[in-house]
Each structure stands twice: as structure tokens, then as C-alpha cells.
Design an enzyme around this catalytic site. Structure first.
Site, mmCIF file in Angstrom:
data_model
loop_
_atom_site.group_PDB
_atom_site.id
_atom_site.type_symbol
_atom_site.label_atom_id
_atom_site.label_comp_id
_atom_site.label_asym_id
_atom_site.label_seq_id
_atom_site.Cartn_x
_atom_site.Cartn_y
_atom_site.Cartn_z
ATOM 1 N N HIS A 265 0.816 -1.224 0.000
ATOM 2 C CA HIS A 265 0.000 0.000 0.000
ATOM 3 C C HIS A 265 0.845 1.268 0.000
ATOM 4 O O HIS A 265 0.483 2.259 0.643
ATOM 5 C CB HIS A 265 -0.939 0.018 1.219
ATOM 6 C CG HIS A 265 -2.026 -1.007 1.137
ATOM 7 N ND1 HIS A 265 -3.192 -0.795 0.452
ATOM 8 C CD2 HIS A 265 -2.117 -2.262 1.645
ATOM 9 C CE1 HIS A 265 -3.968 -1.871 0.546
ATOM 10 N NE2 HIS A 265 -3.329 -2.776 1.249
ATOM 11 N N ASP A 325 -0.468 -5.024 6.083
ATOM 12 C CA ASP A 325 -1.472 -5.890 5.451
ATOM 13 C C ASP A 325 -1.201 -6.060 3.958
ATOM 14 O O ASP A 325 -0.534 -5.239 3.335
ATOM 15 C CB ASP A 325 -2.870 -5.278 5.648
ATOM 16 C CG ASP A 325 -2.974 -3.893 5.035
ATOM 17 O OD1 ASP A 325 -2.016 -3.109 5.203
ATOM 18 O OD2 ASP A 325 -3.978 -3.579 4.390
ATOM 19 N N GLU A 326 -1.749 -7.132 3.411
ATOM 20 C CA GLU A 326 -1.824 -7.351 1.959
ATOM 21 C C GLU A 326 -0.526 -7.062 1.207
ATOM 22 O O GLU A 326 -0.504 -6.223 0.318
ATOM 23 C CB GLU A 326 -2.949 -6.488 1.366
ATOM 24 C CG GLU A 326 -4.307 -6.813 1.934
ATOM 25 C CD GLU A 326 -5.430 -5.999 1.296
ATOM 26 O OE1 GLU A 326 -6.394 -6.624 0.852
ATOM 27 O OE2 GLU A 326 -5.335 -4.752 1.250
ATOM 28 N N VAL A 327 0.537 -7.748 1.561
ATOM 29 C CA VAL A 327 1.797 -7.543 0.852
ATOM 30 C C VAL A 327 1.866 -8.538 -0.305
ATOM 31 O O VAL A 327 1.928 -9.750 -0.085
ATOM 32 C CB VAL A 327 2.998 -7.761 1.796
ATOM 33 C CG1 VAL A 327 4.295 -7.467 1.067
ATOM 34 C CG2 VAL A 327 2.860 -6.886 3.030
#
Ligand SMILES: *[C@@H]1O[C@H](CO)[C@@H](O)[C@H](O)[C@H]1NC(C)=O
Ligand SMILES: *[C@@H]1O[C@H](CO)[C@@H](O)[C@H](O)[C@H]1NC(C)=O
Ligand SMILES: *[C@@H]1O[C@H](CO)[C@@H](O)[C@H](O)[C@H]1NC(C)=O
Ligand SMILES: *[C@@H]1O[C@H](CO)[C@@H](O)[C@H](O)[C@H]1NC(C)=O
Ligand SMILES: *[C@@H]1O[C@H](CO)[C@@H](O)[C@H](O)[C@H]1NC(C)=O
Ligand SMILES: *[C@@H]1O[C@H](CO)[C@@H](O)[C@H](O)[C@H]1NC(C)=O
Ligand SMILES: *[C@@H]1O[C@H](CO)[C@@H](O)[C@H](O)[C@H]1NC(C)=O
Length: 536
Positions: A265, A325-327
């Protein structure tokens, strides 16, 4: 339950014939733990002859709050021109006029709201003067809010029943997240949100400041970040503006928890900070696109140390949210330098280990900043087995389609970490119809675990992700849906967990929505209904 089933059956048969919901009159939201009408009667309050009298400790927070609440009670922007009389206004119940409320703060004010702040308070309204008391300024603020909600407009004055309240929060962490990375939110909207949070006894504003799409944080040390990463130079948050938000929140007993999410992100960061992001490859050629932070570039850690030193200096809270988060691993996988680096570190092919390497370095930096901080991380950091300090708070957000978030909460707390739950409360995820029952029915402690594990649940947080939300629709999308989460996190478990819980909450929620509308906020309707407000 019956009422709920009935309502949904009616909805599916004919949307045009929904039952009309009648709001309560003078019932506070969130509902206090203990509230009694000690005498069968009421008092009148005349705005011209009413004062809050600070009788014990005082401070700037209290002086401002007393002024603010007189305004909230008596100068509501949408108050109807002529107020209707409420039905219990009968001569026989009249106990006299309430001309003052003593505000009894029994200990000196604390400077900043914090995780362990005390928020309990008592209210007594019996005769000509009542009392709001607490050992803590934060409790006094919550008590002023409840008192303001006990007043019912009637004719030229207000009525209040002879009442005692004894109240405290169920959870110490009752959060709301706004996302200023996907859309800029003007300060006025952020401050409106803080006012509304105070009206719902929420106490943590989680500020998801930056994301892939924009970097509105204006850094003095690294001015290029926002010069190149913000949408425009008018849509940034300066040090002064951040200070004004932190102060506005402090005055309302609300903490500000900033989030600087890495290593995923982060696309907007790359515009103003070269070599920060991983160049993605196709074969042996860079594609010109970028992935997560490049964890193999040593200079990135120096940069993060300096940036986070500045950030933690601007935000006063003990905690910072570090994201995690969400790598996505595909870009790392494509990059030959990263492949080489991983080989020399004996972690070839194990990208979770690479992520762990990055997060471990980041946590080490945060542990050694000039200001001592605690940190939040999104659940993936725990899921990936990264070693984290024992006072890390793990933020559960995944598995919105099923109940695995309960298992996750069990796992996190079994490992001894404290947690905040957001999974059931993604308020950005909207649908047609009455959607708040599911918010009310979710309980952050409803997982299989020991009492010690349940104690590690600090509370919950409603999230409003910003992909489809900006200043135009923020307030109606948030309220009164966030109010539902607020009651869940404040009020007694017995009240909010029974099979009749939503049916019983319904008329009070209707009143509360009208209350927020009356006070000038565009809280959206919950069903066909009517509020006595003046729109011009
Ligand atoms: C005040 O008391 C009256 C009479 O007991 C009752 O009908 C009414 O609902 C009460 N109002 C509130 C706001 O509690
Ligand atoms: C609130 O009331 C309870 C019981 O009535 C009492 O034990 C407690 O000391 C009170 N607290 C304050 C701050 O007045
Ligand atoms: C790989 O490392 C070399 C040497 O440090 C550097 O010149 C090159 O830019 C790097 N390439 C990528 C894709 O990071
Ligand atoms: C990698 O493994 C080799 C052989 O087992 C060892 O000599 C070397 O020290 C290891 N390197 C790192 C960075 O752990
Ligand atoms: C973390 O560990 C330290 C030292 O072992 C202990 O004093 C502290 O209470 C622990 N904190 C938490 C939140 O478990
Ligand atoms: C919880 O932990 C168990 C045991 O390690 C594991 O099998 C399960 O997948 C975990 N649950 C979640 C939701 O991660
Ligand atoms: C708790 O465990 C029981 C028995 O293993 C299981 O049936 C139930 O679904 C679990 N509840 C939750 C909320 O995970």
C-alpha cells in the site's frame, strides 16, 4: 427475534409497507449500564436559567466542554421552530425546575486521553440541582454527553426525568478509522467526525493517513513525499493542521492513532522517495511498475527512522499503527537483486521470511525512536509468524464472509497478544436495506477462549475505507451505522447480545438518528421514518 424476522419478511414481500418505527423520547445512546427513574416525575430546564457549575477540579478541557454542551443542548442547528409537547408532560409529575448541574471532577485533569483512561461517571438529577461526577475528566465528558441526551425539548423548555445514571464502558478501545489515502477529507469533515464520535462515546480516531493512491501527509523532513505524492498541494495535512486535529480530539477525550502502512500500500511514497519501492521485472527487464517497499535497500531503514521520528512527534498518542497488510509477493519474486539478496541470506523462495525481515527491522526502528511507542499491526504480521513485542496490538480485519475472524481472535489472544477487532464492522461495505443488525449481532469476545484471552480483547473499531467515500458522502455513510458499533462497544454485553437485542435497540436508534440530524449532521435514515427537525 420475532420482530426482526417479521421486519425482514415484510421487506421481502413489499418494500412499500415497512412498519413505521417510533423513536423513544430521551433515551441515551449508547445505553448506560445502570439508569433509574428514582422518582416518578420530571423537571423542567429553561436555557436562560440553567448553568453547569464546576465545583471541584477544573481545566481547559472541562471549561470548553461545559460551553460546548450548553450549545449542543440548547442551540441545535435543526431545532424545530415550535417544539411539540411530550406526552408525559402532565401537571402531576412536575417536580420543579432544574437550574444547575454540579460538575464534580474528583481528581485533577489528565493531559491526554490514553489506552487505560477511566471513563466511568455518575449522574444524579433529583431536584433543583443535579450532579455529574467522575474521578476522571474523560468520565465527565461521557457524563455530559449522556446528560445532554436526557433532555427532551417540549414547548419553550426542556424536560428531564428524575434520574440516576451509573455508567462505564465495556471496552477501553472503541475506534473509528478514516482513510485519507484514497480520497482527501477536509479538516472540517474530520472534525465533524470527531464531534459525532464524542456523541457516540467512541474514543479512538484511527487515521489511515496515506495509501497507494496519495500521500497527503506534509513532511518537513521529506517535503517531496507530498509534493509528488498528494493529489494536489491543497489536499495535504500540514503539521499545524495535524496538531489542530489532535487537539480537537483531546478536548473530546479521543485519541488519534496514526497509520503509516508499509511495506504494501505504498505506491504514492515512491513518487517522492527514490529507490524506496521494488522495481518489478519481466524476464530481465524492469517493467516500469513498482511493488512493495524494497527491503534489501539499507537506506530505506534510515529514511523510515527519520520519517517516523517526525510522525510520532506530531501525534501525541503512545501508539502508532504500522499496517503490514496485503503484501503482494509477485514483484519481489520478479526482481533479480532481491533474488540474489535472499540467496545470500539463505531464505531463497521464502517471501514471507523476506516480509518478516522487513517488519522486524521496522519494529526495531519504532522501538528505538526518541519517543517511546507501542504499535498496532494488521493481522497478517501475526499470521506470517513475525516476532513482535508482547505489547503489540494485533488488528483483526480479515474473513468478512465467514466466522474465521473468531478463530483468528482466538489464535491471537492464545499467543498472548492484545487485539482490536474490525472484521464485522467494515462500514464502507454497503448494501440495500436495513444493514445494521449484523453490526449489532457481532461481538468481539464471541470466540472460544479462556477468560484471560477474552481480557486481551481491547475492543473494536469501525472502518470506513475511502475508495468510494469523500467529503460528499462521509457523514451519511458513517452515521448512524457507526453508532451501532459504538453501543456494542460501550454498553453491557447482556443488553447487546440477547436474541431480542436488535428489536429492543430499534426505537432508541431511531431517536438517536433524529438527535444527530437535529444537531446538524446528515445522519442517514434507517427505514421509513420521521424526525421533528427544521431543514431550512
Ligand atoms: C419519563 O418518565 C415518564 C413517566 O414515568 C415516562 O413515561 C417517560 O418515558 C420517561 N421519559 C424518559 C425519557 O425516560
Ligand atoms: C457512583 O455511584 C456509585 C454507586 O452509587 C458509587 O459507588 C461511586 O463511588 C460513584 N462514583 C462517583 C465518581 O461518584
Ligand atoms: C540492483 O543492484 C545494483 C547494484 O547495487 C543496482 O545498480 C541496480 O539498480 C539494482 N537493480 C534493481 C532492480 O534494484
Ligand atoms: C547461509 O548458510 C551458509 C551455509 O550454511 C552459512 O555459512 C552462512 O553463514 C549463512 N548466511 C546467513 C546470512 O545466514
Ligand atoms: C511484556 O513483557 C514485560 C516484561 O516481560 C512485562 O513486564 C509486560 O507486562 C508485558 N506486557 C504485556 C502487554 O504483556
Ligand atoms: C488458528 O491456529 C490454528 C493452529 O495453529 C490453525 O490451524 C488455524 O488455521 C488458525 N486459524 C486462522 C483463522 O488463522
Ligand atoms: C467453539 O467450539 C465449539 C466446539 O469445538 C464449536 O462447535 C463452536 O463452533 C466454536 N465456536 C466458535 C465461535 O468458534
Amino acid at each position: 427475534m420475532l420482530a426482526v424476522v417479521l421486519l425482514s419478511v415484510v421487506c421481502s414481500l413489499a418494500a412499500g409497507s415497512l412498519p413505521i418505527i417510533h423513536g423513544t423520547v430521551g433515551a441515551p445512546w449508547p445505553k448506560p449500564h445502570e439508569m433509574q427513574h428514582i422518582l416518578p416525575g420530571y423537571l423542567t430546564v429553561d436555557p436562560d436559567h440553567f448553568s453547569f457549575d464546576v465545583t471541584n477540579n477544573n481545566c481547559d478541557i472541562l471549561t470548553e466542554a461545559v460551553k460546548r454542551y450548553k450549545d449542543i443542548m440548547f442551540n441545535a442547528p435543526r431545532a424545530p421552530k415550535s417544539k411539540s409537547r411530550v406526552s408525559w408532560h402532565t401537571a402531576s409529575g412536575f417536580l420543579g425546575e432544574l437550574t444547575s448541574m454540579d460538575v464534580d471532577l474528583m481528581e485533577p485533569c489528565e493531559e491526554l486521553p490514553h489506552l487505560d483512561m477511566y471513563e466511568g461517571y455518575n449522574i444524579t438529577v433529583i431536584d433543583g440541582s443535579g450532579t455529574i461526577s467522575s474521578i476522571s475528566i474523560w468520565g465527565i465528558l461521557r457524563g455530559l454527553e449522556t446528560f445532554s441526551q436526557l433532555l427532551v425539548p417540549s414547548g419553550d423548555a426542556y424536560l428531564v426525568n428524575a434520574t440516576t445514571v451509573r455508567d462505564w464502558p465495556r471496552f477501553s478501545f472503541r475506534g473509528l478509522m478514516l482513510d485519507t489515502g484514497r480520497h482527501y477529507l477536509p479538516l472540517s469533515k474530520i472534525k465533524d467526525t470527531l464531534d459525532l464520535m464524542a456523541m457516540n462515546k467512541l474514543n479512538v480516531f484511527h487515521w489511515h493517513m496515506v495509501d497507494d493512491q496519495s500521500f497527503p501527509y506534509k513532511s518537513d523532513k521529506f517535503p517531496k513525499l507530498s509534493e509528488l505524492g498528494a493529489w494536489t498541494q491543497n489536499q495535504v495535512y500540514t503539521a499545524d493542521q495535524i496538531a489542530s486535529v489532535v487537539e480537537y480530539a483531546r478536548m473530546r477525550g479521543i485519541r488519534v492513532l496514526p497509520e503509516f502502512d508499509t511495506p504494501g500500500h505504498t505506491l504514492s511514497w515512491g513518487l517522492g522517495q527514490s529507490d524506496f519501492l521494488t522495481p518489478c521485472y519481466l524476464g530481465n527487464k524492469p517493467t516500469g511498475t513498482y511493488g512493495p517497499v524494497d527491503p534489501t535497500v539499507e537506506a530505506n531503514y534510515d529514511f523510515l527512522r527519520e520519517l517516523l521520528t517526525e510522525v510520532t512527534g506530531r501525534f501525541k498518542d503512545h501508539y502508532i499503527h504500522l499496517g503490514g497488510d496485503e503484501v503482494p509477493f509477485t514483484c519481489w519474486e520478479s526482481n533479480p537483486n532481491i533474488t540474489t539478496w535472499m540467496a545470500t541470506h539463505n531464505i531463497t523462495g521464502d517471501y514471507a521470511k523476506l516480509e518478516e525481515y522487513y517488519i522486524t527491522r521496522l519494529l526495531d526502528i519504532v522501538d528505538n525512536l526518541p519517543k517511546k511507542n507501542g504499535y498496532f499491526v494488521w493481522q497478517e504480521v501475526f499470521d506470517n509468524g513475525v516476532k513482535i513485542a508482547n505489547d503489540t496490538v494485533v488488528h483483526v480485519w480479515k474473513y468478512r464472509q465467514d466466522t474465521r475472524w473468531k478463530e483468528e481472535t482466538g489464535n491471537v489472544t492464545a499467543a498472548g497478544y492484545r487485539t482490536v477487532v474490525s472484521t464485522p464492522w467494515y462500514l464502507n461495505d454497503i448494501s440495500y436495506g436495513v444493514d445494521w443488525y449484523k453490526y449489532y449481532n457481532a461481538d468481539p469476545q464471541s470466540f472460544n477462549g479462556t477468560l484471560a484471552q477474552k481480557d486481551l480483547v481491547m475492543g473494536g473499531e469501525a472502518c470506513m475505507w475511502g475508495e468510494y467515500v469523500d467529503a460528499t458522502n462521509l457523514t451519511p455513510r458513517l452515521w448512524p451505522r457507526a453508532s451501532v458499533v459504538a453501543e456494542k462497544l460501550w454498553s453491557s454485553q447482556d443488553l447487546t447480545n440477547g436474541p431480542m437485542a436488535t428489536a429492543q435497540a430499534t426505537p432508541r436508534l431511531e431517536e438517536h438518528r433524529c438527535r444527530l440530524l437535529l444537531r446538524g449532521y446528515d445522519a442517514e435514515p434507517l427505514w421509513p421514518s420521521y424526525c421533528d427537525v427544521n431543514y431550512d
